[in-house]
Design a protein around this motif. Structure first.
Motif, mmCIF file in Angstrom:
data_model
loop_
_atom_site.group_PDB
_atom_site.id
_atom_site.type_symbol
_atom_site.label_atom_id
_atom_site.label_comp_id
_atom_site.label_asym_id
_atom_site.label_seq_id
_atom_site.Cartn_x
_atom_site.Cartn_y
_atom_site.Cartn_z
ATOM 1 N N MET A 1 0.935 -1.372 -0.054
ATOM 2 C CA MET A 1 0.165 0.225 -0.135
ATOM 3 C C MET A 1 0.905 1.254 0.002
ATOM 4 N N PRO A 2 0.768 2.139 -0.875
ATOM 5 C CA PRO A 2 1.524 3.330 -0.920
ATOM 6 C C PRO A 2 1.319 4.067 0.244
ATOM 7 N N LEU A 3 2.668 4.612 0.696
ATOM 8 C CA LEU A 3 2.745 5.692 1.902
ATOM 9 C C LEU A 3 1.798 6.958 1.757
ATOM 10 N N SER A 4 1.216 7.243 2.752
ATOM 11 C CA SER A 4 0.336 8.312 2.660
ATOM 12 C C SER A 4 0.512 9.019 3.963
ATOM 13 N N LEU A 5 1.131 10.462 3.842
ATOM 14 C CA LEU A 5 1.543 11.113 5.151
ATOM 15 C C LEU A 5 0.801 12.347 5.233
ATOM 16 N N TYR A 6 0.474 12.809 6.443
ATOM 17 C CA TYR A 6 0.082 13.966 6.555
ATOM 18 C C TYR A 6 0.535 15.353 5.895
ATOM 19 N N ASN A 7 -0.746 16.116 5.760
ATOM 20 C CA ASN A 7 -0.343 17.446 5.106
ATOM 21 C C ASN A 7 -0.952 18.471 5.554
ATOM 22 N N PRO A 8 -0.642 19.129 6.540
ATOM 23 C CA PRO A 8 -1.543 20.385 7.238
ATOM 24 C C PRO A 8 -1.963 21.353 6.265
ATOM 25 N N PHE A 9 -1.346 21.475 5.111
ATOM 26 C CA PHE A 9 -1.731 22.517 4.366
ATOM 27 C C PHE A 9 -2.948 22.073 3.341
ATOM 28 N N ASP A 10 -3.336 20.742 3.272
ATOM 29 C CA ASP A 10 -4.518 20.434 2.777
ATOM 30 C C ASP A 10 -5.697 21.103 3.343
ATOM 31 N N ASP A 11 -5.941 21.106 4.575
ATOM 32 C CA ASP A 11 -6.919 21.603 5.182
ATOM 33 C C ASP A 11 -6.494 22.694 6.161
ATOM 34 N N LEU A 12 -5.352 23.293 6.111
ATOM 35 C CA LEU A 12 -4.817 24.467 6.866
ATOM 36 C C LEU A 12 -5.001 23.997 8.370
ATOM 37 N N ILE A 13 -4.477 23.070 8.950
ATOM 38 C CA ILE A 13 -4.507 22.628 10.082
ATOM 39 C C ILE A 13 -3.391 22.997 10.735
ATOM 40 N N PHE A 14 -3.387 23.939 12.121
ATOM 41 C CA PHE A 14 -2.402 24.437 12.634
ATOM 42 C C PHE A 14 -2.600 24.482 14.110
ATOM 43 N N ASP A 15 -3.155 23.464 14.825
ATOM 44 C CA ASP A 15 -3.686 23.459 15.975
ATOM 45 C C ASP A 15 -2.573 22.785 16.920
ATOM 46 N N GLU A 16 -2.390 23.219 18.016
ATOM 47 C CA GLU A 16 -1.612 22.969 19.092
ATOM 48 C C GLU A 16 -1.691 21.450 19.526
ATOM 49 N N GLU A 129 -12.292 34.410 5.826
ATOM 50 C CA GLU A 129 -11.825 33.171 6.065
ATOM 51 C C GLU A 129 -10.202 33.093 5.467
ATOM 52 N N PHE A 130 -9.699 32.289 6.233
ATOM 53 C CA PHE A 130 -8.230 31.866 6.154
ATOM 54 C C PHE A 130 -8.041 31.154 4.853
ATOM 55 N N ALA A 131 -7.258 31.509 4.064
ATOM 56 C CA ALA A 131 -7.106 30.794 2.527
ATOM 57 C C ALA A 131 -5.689 30.942 1.949
ATOM 58 N N LEU A 132 -4.922 29.975 1.296
ATOM 59 C CA LEU A 132 -3.746 30.004 0.554
ATOM 60 C C LEU A 132 -4.065 29.861 -0.872
ATOM 61 N N SER A 133 -3.226 30.561 -1.601
ATOM 62 C CA SER A 133 -3.137 30.260 -2.936
ATOM 63 C C SER A 133 -3.044 28.608 -3.298
ATOM 64 N N THR A 134 -3.288 28.266 -4.524
ATOM 65 C CA THR A 134 -2.906 26.818 -4.767
ATOM 66 C C THR A 134 -1.397 26.860 -4.734
ATOM 67 N N LYS A 137 0.087 26.471 -1.293
ATOM 68 C CA LYS A 137 -0.476 25.268 -0.802
ATOM 69 C C LYS A 137 0.609 24.332 -1.548
ATOM 70 N N GLN A 138 0.804 24.319 -2.661
ATOM 71 C CA GLN A 138 1.636 23.117 -2.937
ATOM 72 C C GLN A 138 3.131 23.309 -2.656
ATOM 73 N N ARG A 139 3.693 24.484 -2.822
ATOM 74 C CA ARG A 139 5.053 24.746 -2.266
ATOM 75 C C ARG A 139 5.489 24.538 -0.838
ATOM 76 N N PHE A 140 4.468 24.602 0.071
ATOM 77 C CA PHE A 140 4.427 24.286 1.498
ATOM 78 C C PHE A 140 4.240 23.021 2.065
ATOM 79 N N GLY A 141 3.253 22.394 1.131
ATOM 80 C CA GLY A 141 2.861 20.766 1.062
ATOM 81 C C GLY A 141 4.265 20.073 0.712
#
Length: 327
Positions: A1-16, A129-134, A137-141
């Motif tokens: 199964m391909p490795l799938s990793l967490y990406n906080p920039f998908d849903d802009l999750i920056f929770d402590e 609303e907090f949003a990032l450009s595509t 999101k791609q660069r930071f992801g």
């Protein structure tokens, strides 16, 4: 199964409550800047500005939520960097560039994390609303995925995603100098003994652009003003880079490989835009302000721009010992 990793920039999750790197629930934290670094150079109580200059934090208060696994991995990395640091330039130059990428990336991501949280909260207070450009999101992801190499089966093949240059550097005292651009993922670090400049997501194109100068530098112990000029050249080159770095990312056998795709000219559009000496002089003046050098000193009528790296007429490298300025 391909490795799938967490990406906080998908849903802009920056929770402590979520580990910044793995996404695991956690109550642990680690400092954005390594504790040994803050202790050594005594800057933990100093303040750092966010990009809009309206918000400041105390360095020692900057912390990232992390899982025990992630904390242990960065603690082990810190030990390797600290051991190399004690050997000055030779120790740092001998390090695998991946370790410098991960160590620098931890600090840059930490600053980025606080920028994201600050902007999110600011907009929330205004009912926006907090949003990032595509593109962002791609660069930071991609950057986040690369940083996960410290704990996950993420490896790099072929061309690397970064330009990292390590060189001897002389300060007269126990000084720590660093500059960062979290949005564009640039970092410079200088102490008495060595310095390095890192562009963490340029696919090596900026080091290629500065290749001739870097060759001239070999064997020289840079004066701090030359260090500042070198970073300014890297920083401005990144600013005028006209192509977004792209990557070949393969997921198979429960592992991920990343290969940087060479940045090449397409059609009539050059890789780098026009080098505007006026804009560069203003940037350089910001870095040289400690020497009392202003933009008007760098650009003078009917004279080539001031440089402490290259003679403007012969293009020969300027020997550090010939520079009559404090270091």
């Amino acid at each position: 199964m391909p490795l799938s990793l967490y990406n906080p920039f998908d849903d802009l999750i920056f929770d402590e409550h979520f580990c910044f790197l793995s996404g695991a629930l956690t109550t642990e934290k680690m400092p954005v800047f390594p504790q040994w670094l803050m202790d050594k150079f005594k800057f933990g109580d100093e303040r750092i500005e966010m990009m809009d200059k309206q918000k400041t934090y105390v360095y020692a208060d900057l912390e990232l939520p992390c899982s025990p696994e992630v904390k242990n991995a960065f603690d082990a990395l810190d030990e390797k960097i600290q051991a190399a640091y004690k050997k000055d330039y030779e120790g740092m130059a001998a390090l695998d560039e991946l370790l410098i990428f991960q160590w620098t990336g931890r600090m840059l991501y930490g600053l980025l994390y606080y920028e994201m949280r600050y902007e999110r909260d600011r907009l929330l207070r205004q009912g926006e609303e907090f949003a990032l450009s595509t593109q962002l999101k791609q660069r930071f992801g991609n950057f986040h995925l690369m940083l996960q190499s410290i704990v996950e089966s993420v490896s790099f093949v072929g061309r690397k995603p970064w330009s990292i240059v390590v060189f001897p550097l002389k300060y007269s005292a126990d000084i720590f100098s660093y500059r960062d651009d979290a949005i564009n993922l640039l970092f410079s670090f200088g102490v008495n003994g060595f310095g390095f400049v890192a562009c963490l997501q340029d696919n090596g194109i900026i080091a290629e652009k500065q290749k001739e100068l870097l060759e001239k530098m070999k064997g020289q112990v840079l004066h701090p003003i030359q260090f500042e000029e070198l970073y300014a050249r890297f920083h401005y080159s990144d600013y005028i880079l006209q192509y977004n770095p792209e990557y070949k990312i393969e997921r198979k056998d429960n592992a991920i490989t990343i290969e940087a795709i060479p940045i090449e000219k397409k059609g009539s559009k050059p890789i780098f835009g026009f080098w505007d000496e006026d804009i560069f002089a203003q940037l350089l003046a910001n870095y040289w302000s400690v020497y009392g050098i202003e933009r008007e000193d760098i650009l003078q009528f009917q004279k080539p721009p001031l440089s402490f790296l290259e003679n403007p007429y012969s293009k020969d490298f300027i020997k550090p010992e010939a520079i009559d300025l404090p270091f």
